[in-house]
Every structure is written in structure tokens, then in C-alpha cells.
Design a protein around this motif. Structure first.
Motif, PDB file in Angstrom:
ATOM      1  N   GLY A   1      65.318  94.006 -27.732  1.00  0.00           N
ATOM      2  CA  GLY A   1      66.480  94.581 -28.402  1.00  0.00           C
ATOM      3  C   GLY A   1      66.569  94.172 -29.865  1.00  0.00           C
ATOM      4  O   GLY A   1      66.059  93.129 -30.266  1.00  0.00           O
ATOM      5  N   CYS A   2      67.237  95.006 -30.660  1.00  0.00           N
ATOM      6  CA  CYS A   2      67.367  94.777 -32.108  1.00  0.00           C
ATOM      7  C   CYS A   2      68.818  94.958 -32.520  1.00  0.00           C
ATOM      8  O   CYS A   2      69.499  95.870 -32.050  1.00  0.00           O
ATOM      9  N   SER A   3      69.255  94.106 -33.420  1.00  0.00           N
ATOM     10  CA  SER A   3      70.662  94.167 -33.855  1.00  0.00           C
ATOM     11  C   SER A   3      70.981  95.465 -34.600  1.00  0.00           C
ATOM     12  O   SER A   3      72.153  95.820 -34.729  1.00  0.00           O
ATOM     13  N   PHE A   4      69.971  96.196 -35.069  1.00  0.00           N
ATOM     14  CA  PHE A   4      70.240  97.502 -35.683  1.00  0.00           C
ATOM     15  C   PHE A   4      70.969  98.415 -34.689  1.00  0.00           C
ATOM     16  O   PHE A   4      71.640  99.361 -35.087  1.00  0.00           O
ATOM     17  N   SER A   5      70.794  98.126 -33.381  1.00  0.00           N
ATOM     18  CA  SER A   5      71.397  98.981 -32.359  1.00  0.00           C
ATOM     19  C   SER A   5      72.920  98.991 -32.428  1.00  0.00           C
ATOM     20  O   SER A   5      73.557  99.964 -32.032  1.00  0.00           O
ATOM     21  N   PHE A   6      73.532  97.908 -32.928  1.00  0.00           N
ATOM     22  CA  PHE A   6      75.000  97.912 -32.974  1.00  0.00           C
ATOM     23  C   PHE A   6      75.554  98.277 -34.343  1.00  0.00           C
ATOM     24  O   PHE A   6      76.761  98.248 -34.554  1.00  0.00           O
ATOM     25  N   ASP A   7      74.680  98.621 -35.267  1.00  0.00           N
ATOM     26  CA  ASP A   7      75.141  98.939 -36.624  1.00  0.00           C
ATOM     27  C   ASP A   7      76.116 100.117 -36.632  1.00  0.00           C
ATOM     28  O   ASP A   7      77.097 100.111 -37.373  1.00  0.00           O
ATOM     29  N   GLU A   8      75.845 101.134 -35.796  1.00  0.00           N
ATOM     30  CA  GLU A   8      76.754 102.283 -35.793  1.00  0.00           C
ATOM     31  C   GLU A   8      78.131 101.887 -35.255  1.00  0.00           C
ATOM     32  O   GLU A   8      79.159 102.308 -35.775  1.00  0.00           O
ATOM     33  N   ALA A   9      78.130 101.047 -34.206  1.00  0.00           N
ATOM     34  CA  ALA A   9      79.410 100.593 -33.644  1.00  0.00           C
ATOM     35  C   ALA A   9      80.185  99.797 -34.688  1.00  0.00           C
ATOM     36  O   ALA A   9      81.416  99.914 -34.793  1.00  0.00           O
ATOM     37  N   LEU A  10      79.479  99.005 -35.474  1.00  0.00           N
ATOM     38  CA  LEU A  10      80.158  98.243 -36.535  1.00  0.00           C
ATOM     39  C   LEU A  10      80.723  99.187 -37.596  1.00  0.00           C
ATOM     40  O   LEU A  10      81.885  99.049 -38.017  1.00  0.00           O
ATOM     41  N   THR A  11      79.916 100.144 -38.022  1.00  0.00           N
ATOM     42  CA  THR A  11      80.373 101.098 -39.042  1.00  0.00           C
ATOM     43  C   THR A  11      81.613 101.836 -38.552  1.00  0.00           C
ATOM     44  O   THR A  11      82.606 101.953 -39.274  1.00  0.00           O
ATOM     45  N   LYS A  12      81.559 102.283 -37.276  1.00  0.00           N
ATOM     46  CA  LYS A  12      82.722 102.971 -36.704  1.00  0.00           C
ATOM     47  C   LYS A  12      83.930 102.042 -36.629  1.00  0.00           C
ATOM     48  O   LYS A  12      85.076 102.489 -36.678  1.00  0.00           O
ATOM     49  N   GLY A  13      83.677 100.747 -36.466  1.00  0.00           N
ATOM     50  CA  GLY A  13      84.754  99.761 -36.400  1.00  0.00           C
ATOM     51  C   GLY A  13      85.245  99.339 -37.778  1.00  0.00           C
ATOM     52  O   GLY A  13      86.029  98.399 -37.888  1.00  0.00           O
ATOM     53  N   GLY A  14      84.731  99.993 -38.818  1.00  0.00           N
ATOM     54  CA  GLY A  14      85.203  99.677 -40.175  1.00  0.00           C
ATOM     55  C   GLY A  14      84.468  98.504 -40.810  1.00  0.00           C
ATOM     56  O   GLY A  14      84.952  97.904 -41.773  1.00  0.00           O
ATOM     57  N   ILE A  15      83.296  98.168 -40.282  1.00  0.00           N
ATOM     58  CA  ILE A  15      82.499  97.076 -40.872  1.00  0.00           C
ATOM     59  C   ILE A  15      81.206  97.681 -41.417  1.00  0.00           C
ATOM     60  O   ILE A  15      80.224  97.847 -40.689  1.00  0.00           O
ATOM     61  N   PRO A  16      81.213  98.048 -42.700  1.00  0.00           N
ATOM     62  CA  PRO A  16      80.030  98.709 -43.263  1.00  0.00           C
ATOM     63  C   PRO A  16      78.882  97.716 -43.452  1.00  0.00           C
ATOM     64  O   PRO A  16      79.089  96.502 -43.438  1.00  0.00           O
ATOM     65  N   LEU A  17      77.671  98.251 -43.603  1.00  0.00           N
ATOM     66  CA  LEU A  17      76.490  97.399 -43.714  1.00  0.00           C
ATOM     67  C   LEU A  17      75.992  97.366 -45.139  1.00  0.00           C
ATOM     68  O   LEU A  17      75.610  98.396 -45.694  1.00  0.00           O
ATOM     69  N   ARG A  18      75.995  96.185 -45.715  1.00  0.00           N
ATOM     70  CA  ARG A  18      75.556  96.035 -47.100  1.00  0.00           C
ATOM     71  C   ARG A  18      74.131  96.543 -47.281  1.00  0.00           C
ATOM     72  O   ARG A  18      73.829  97.235 -48.259  1.00  0.00           O
ATOM     73  N   SER A  19      73.214  96.194 -46.330  1.00  0.00           N
ATOM     74  CA  SER A  19      71.814  96.579 -46.509  1.00  0.00           C
ATOM     75  C   SER A  19      71.658  98.100 -46.526  1.00  0.00           C
ATOM     76  O   SER A  19      70.852  98.629 -47.295  1.00  0.00           O
ATOM     77  N   VAL A  20      72.440  98.802 -45.708  1.00  0.00           N
ATOM     78  CA  VAL A  20      72.359 100.262 -45.703  1.00  0.00           C
ATOM     79  C   VAL A  20      72.979 100.811 -46.988  1.00  0.00           C
ATOM     80  O   VAL A  20      72.389 101.680 -47.655  1.00  0.00           O
TER      81      VAL A  20
END
Lengths: 317, 317
Positions: free
Chosen positions: A173-192
Motif C-alpha cells: 500500500g501507498c499513502s498516495f491512496s488517501f490523498d483524495e480523501a484528504l483533499t475532499k476533507g479540506g487538507i490539500p497536498l503541497r506536493s501536488v
């Protein structure tokens, strides 16, 4: 017993990438034009996919098909954070069958947070039947690393020619998998936001050893607003197959990171004054282990360049 | 690399059970009296226990020590449902290192609901360092089964003499681990009330195969009041390392059980008119697999006779 999984793989297609074109003969002329073609693979029947209790039901969307074709053809060779949001991303390690593969599977069992094992292919197979029945791990990852005696020898975009006959392919598993859930939760990704690869660091946290394999945990880092850190823990804890909740919040020193602006893998990203660095166990850990334990032969993905599966990222395994 | 786990095991004590007394020499005369003695084991230092990231902190209570001593001495040889409530119970499978052990570890990975892998000992070791550092798997299970070529040959209470030098011991979660949580939640256990072993059944649900290993899921059954079934699902879903939520509720027919009053393992229990049979995947599944796949050599626990670890049953792994 007839192993339907292995027999499926043996009839799967050979897929070509741009970089391999010159090596191929005229019978593959359509691909030599560099066009994105559908793979010539034996379709997996529903009964094969669902033959065991609990078998997942892979989803294959046009977004996913388009992305995989771009990777196969060599058109896409970049990092995959932010790519195919909502789909499961995986780290890969390929070893030879035998003690190395056994020790590594046990290593994953003993270090679940760093190495949550999602899928292991049959010996010799490059088809991850349980999570992406139409995929070929020799071509469907944007960039690979080849290690010999623990030394990184080469970075390539296709490993068809060197895939061992007695391979055992592990997907983690890779933490990239939860990036969308974070974005939807209002936590944007600096690297993206900054079009960078997520920063990754070696730590002083020792893994539980397994046979000849040992070494330290590698972590990825995301800067998170201090007011959002709890929310981030709550969201990521629902993804145990993607490293789950963070292993360290704040204090890079506490895990032996001396300069957060100098990652060992990936790119440095800005941490703003109202933000805290949040560290997740990372599937690059095996590459650290391969190096420290001088494993004779291994193929891995390149850090940040993941395999994307046919399953939603929040699949319950 | 020096493997501290293996070296620990090699210095651990030989524990004796009542049934073995006649075989031992005068230097062990205290044990020959049949007294319950503390094991003469090399203590595991805190630094050894905690040497890796995420290492659990084993708890050893007097209840647990007393129980384990009774098992070691051969005084307790019964089923363990209801025993040491709140502690983690485990199924055991011991195979020889090599392809059998590799295939079995992969089998567990592929069939997590039936075989949630909690601990794998180092090659040759009988000490499950991660979950019970002071234990010895050759003596600390009330009853064992020995299989050769897939055939159940013998049921014994000590396997010290036949433990293979190249053993790999697997410990798999057991649904007994959540029995205390159910009792506390107002869902009593019929098998404990009636002083019976939980009933277990072969099903028609196929496991995902791994190498030479294949076969069907075995389930355990608990009768639950129709008004409590939802609560039971909610409670057990918090124990993914102990088979998690049920795989079938009601309808024994749906999973190929023809007569719920005739279990394949354990004892039949009454199902009252306001109750529904609830089926959990069961760690006896491997014994079915060992038989169906004609595995050359295996030691397992006897169904219902579990290893009890030094960790709380709701440990998060």
C-alpha cells in the motif's frame, strides 16, 4: 492442482513501451508507431475473478485505462501523486523465489505499518490478479529501479527483459491512496499544488528484522495546518492498507531527521508557519532494506512512481 | 546480521509436561514430582522486546502465568473458549521452512478473513517473541495435532520431540479473542454456558489458492439473539486480527452446511427459537487446507485448543 492464476498470466500479452520500440520486430508494427493501443491480453472471465471467497470486484474506468496505456507506451513516466484520484496506489518489490522472497513476505508481516501487503503475485507472474486482473507489472509502472547486491544500478521505464522467471512480485500500500480523501476533507497536498514528488526521509526507527533482512523505516512527509492534524489522523486511520495513521507528528528530530528540507527521496516542499510536518511510514522502506541487507537482485518502483490498481483507494481488504 | 530473536529462542528452557515425566533424567527431579514450576527461561530484556518500531508491550498477569503453567505441566488439556478472558487467543500451524512455509504465508495473505496472521516465528524458533516473549509453542498449547501427507496421525499434548529444526511457526487470530467483548456487550456464549467447545463446520466457500495450497473456508458458529445480531457485527468488526465480522448470518445452506447440529469440529450447541446462527471464518481453515492439499508434515493446535498470548485481545496490530 491446476493454478488458474499462473495459467492466466502465462497467456497475457507482451506490452511495449516507447523506449523498447527499437528492439521489437515487424509483427508489432502498430505499436512501433508509438500509438496507444489496448493490450492484447486474454480477458479474465468473471468466474475466474470471483473464484475465491472475498475476491474484490475490480473497477476499470476509462480514466484508469487511459492512464495505464500512457504508462505502457512510455508517454507517462512521472510521479503519480495526484494521478487517478480515488484509486489504490501501490509500491512494488520483485524478488526471486526462495529465501529472499520468504524473508521479505515475513518482513512485511512484521512491519505492517511500513509494508502493508496488498497483493503477492504467483511465482513467475507479473499479473496482480486480485487487484488489477488486466495489468502487467513489467510495463505498467512509470519508472522502475533495479538493484543488484543492494546497489541501485539503473532506473528504467520497462522491465520486461529482466523480469525473472522465478519472480515473486509484492505490492504494498501507498499513502498516495488517501490523498483524495484528504483533499475532499479540506487538507490539500503541497506536493501536488507545487507539482512535486512527496518528500521522503530515512529515519532512526528500526524495523523488526526477518531472516537476512533488516534496516530502518522510511517516511513520507506532508505539511498540515496545526488545526487540521487531528482530522488528518482520523481520515488516514481509515486506510490501514495504505500505512494508516501517521507514525510521527511534528519533531522531525524525534525520528532522526536532521534537516526536513533535505529529503532522501522525492522533493523538498515548503512548510508554512501555521503548519506541522506529518510523517507516514512509507513503502520506500523496502528499498532501504534491500540496500542495507545487500539483497542480490530486486526490481522496485522508483520512489513516488506507483502502480495504480483497478480498485477504489478505500477498499476494505 | 545477528538475529537476536533466534538466539533468544535457542537459550530458552525445555519445559516439561506431566505426560513427558517418565522420559526425563534425575537432574530434573523437581519437575518429575509433577509440581508446577516457573519455566527456566532466559528472561527477555526490555531492550530486546522493544528493539523494533511498533513492538507490542506484552502484559503478563498471574492469571496468564498460572494458566500457561497448567498447560505446560499437562494439567490443563481442554478447549480454551472462556479461558483467560480479555487475552489474545491464537491458532497455530507449524510447517517446514521452504516452499510449504512460503505457500502458507502467502495463503494467509490471500485469505485474511480466515487466516489473519498475527505472528511468525523465526526459522527453528518456538518462541513467539512479538506476542509472548516467555512462551514456548512446543508445550504451551493444551492439545496438538500432527499431520503427515495431509492425514491426521496423532493428537498429543506436547510436541517438543517432533518440533522440526527447520520449523516455521505461524500464529493466526482466533475468534475466542472477542468472546469477552461479546459477553461484556450482553451477548453470552452458548458453548461456554454449556461447557462445550464452539461448533465448527466445513463450507463450500473456496479460498484463494497459493502455490500447492487450496481448499475451503472453515467457520465457527455462535447462536445470537435476532435482536443482538447487529451489535455482534459491530463488536466483532473491531477485531480484524481475530477474523473480524461474521462471513455469514443465518442460512447455513448458503455456505453449504447441511446440518447445523452436526459440526465437523467441536461440539453441537443449541440454537433457540429467537436466535440466528452467526458464522465467523475460523482458524481451523488451515487444517482443512493441510488435508486437502496433502501437506507432507504439519503440527497444528487441536480445534478449540488455543495458544493464549501475553497481549490484550483488542490489541491493534
Amino acid at each position: 492442482m491446476i493454478n488458474t492464476e499462473t495459467s492466466h498470466m502465462q497467456t497475457s500479452a507482451i506490452h511495449l513501451k516507447g523506449i523498447k520500440i527499437s528492439q521489437n520486430t515487424t509483427e508489432r508494427s502498430n505499436n512501433e508507431l508509438g500509438e496507444i493501443t489496448e493490450p492484447i491480453s486474454t480477458p479474465v472471465s468473471v468466474s475466474e475473478q470471483q473464484e475465491w471467497y472475498g475476491a474484490p470486484r475490480p473497477l476499470s474506468t476509462s480514466m484508469l485505462r487511459d492512464f495505464r496505456n500512457k504508462v505502457r507506451s512510455g508517454t507517462f513516466t512521472g510521479p503519480t501523486n495526484g494521478v487517478c484520484p480515488g484509486y489504490l496506489q501501490c509500491n512494488m518489490v520483485v524478488l526471486r523465489n526462495g529465501q529472499d522472497a520468504f524473508d521479505f513476505m515475513l518482513f512485511c508481516q512484521r512491519n505492517k505499518k511500513a509494508c502493508p501487503l496488498i497483493e503477492v503475485c504467483d511465482v513467475g507472474s507479473a499479473c496482480p490478479l486480485g487487484i488489477a486482473p488486466g495489468a502487467d507489472l513489467r510495463t505498467d509502472i512509470p519508472k522502475y529501479r533495479i538493484y543488484r547486491d543492494g546497489i541501485l544500478e539503473e532506473e528504467v521505464t520497462d522491465v520486461t527483459d529482466i523480469w525473472p522467471e522465478d519472480s515473486v512480485a509484492f505490492l504494498i500500500g501507498c499513502s498516495f491512496s488517501f490523498d483524495e480523501a484528504l483533499t475532499k476533507g479540506g487538507i490539500p497536498l503541497r506536493s501536488v499544488e507545487q507539482n512535486k514528488c512527496v518528500p521522503m526521509y530515512k529515519t532512526n526507527l528500526k524495523c523488526r528484522s526477518s531472516g537476512s533482512l533488516g534496516g530502518n523505516v522510511v517516511v513520507s512527509m506532508r505539511p498540515v495546518k496545526a488545526l487540521d492534524v487531528s482530522k488528518m489522523v482520523e481520515i488516514t486511520s481509515k486506510f490501514p492498507h495504505a500505512h494508516g495513521s501517521p507514525i510521527c507528528i511534528g519533531c522531525p528530530d524525534a525520528i532522526g531527521i536532521q534537516d526536513v528540507n533535505k529529503p532522501d527521496y522525492g522533493d523538498a516542499v515548503e512548510i508554512k508557519s501555521d503548519e506541522v510536518p506529518v510523517f507516514h511510514a512509507c513503502g520506500v522502506t523496502p528499498q532501504n532494506i534491500i540496500t542495507e541487507s545487500k539483497v542480490s537482485f530486486a526490481i522496485t518502483h522508483s520512489p513516488g512512481h506507483m502502480f495504480i490498481a483497478d480498485l477504489p483507494s478505500d477498499t476494505v481488504f
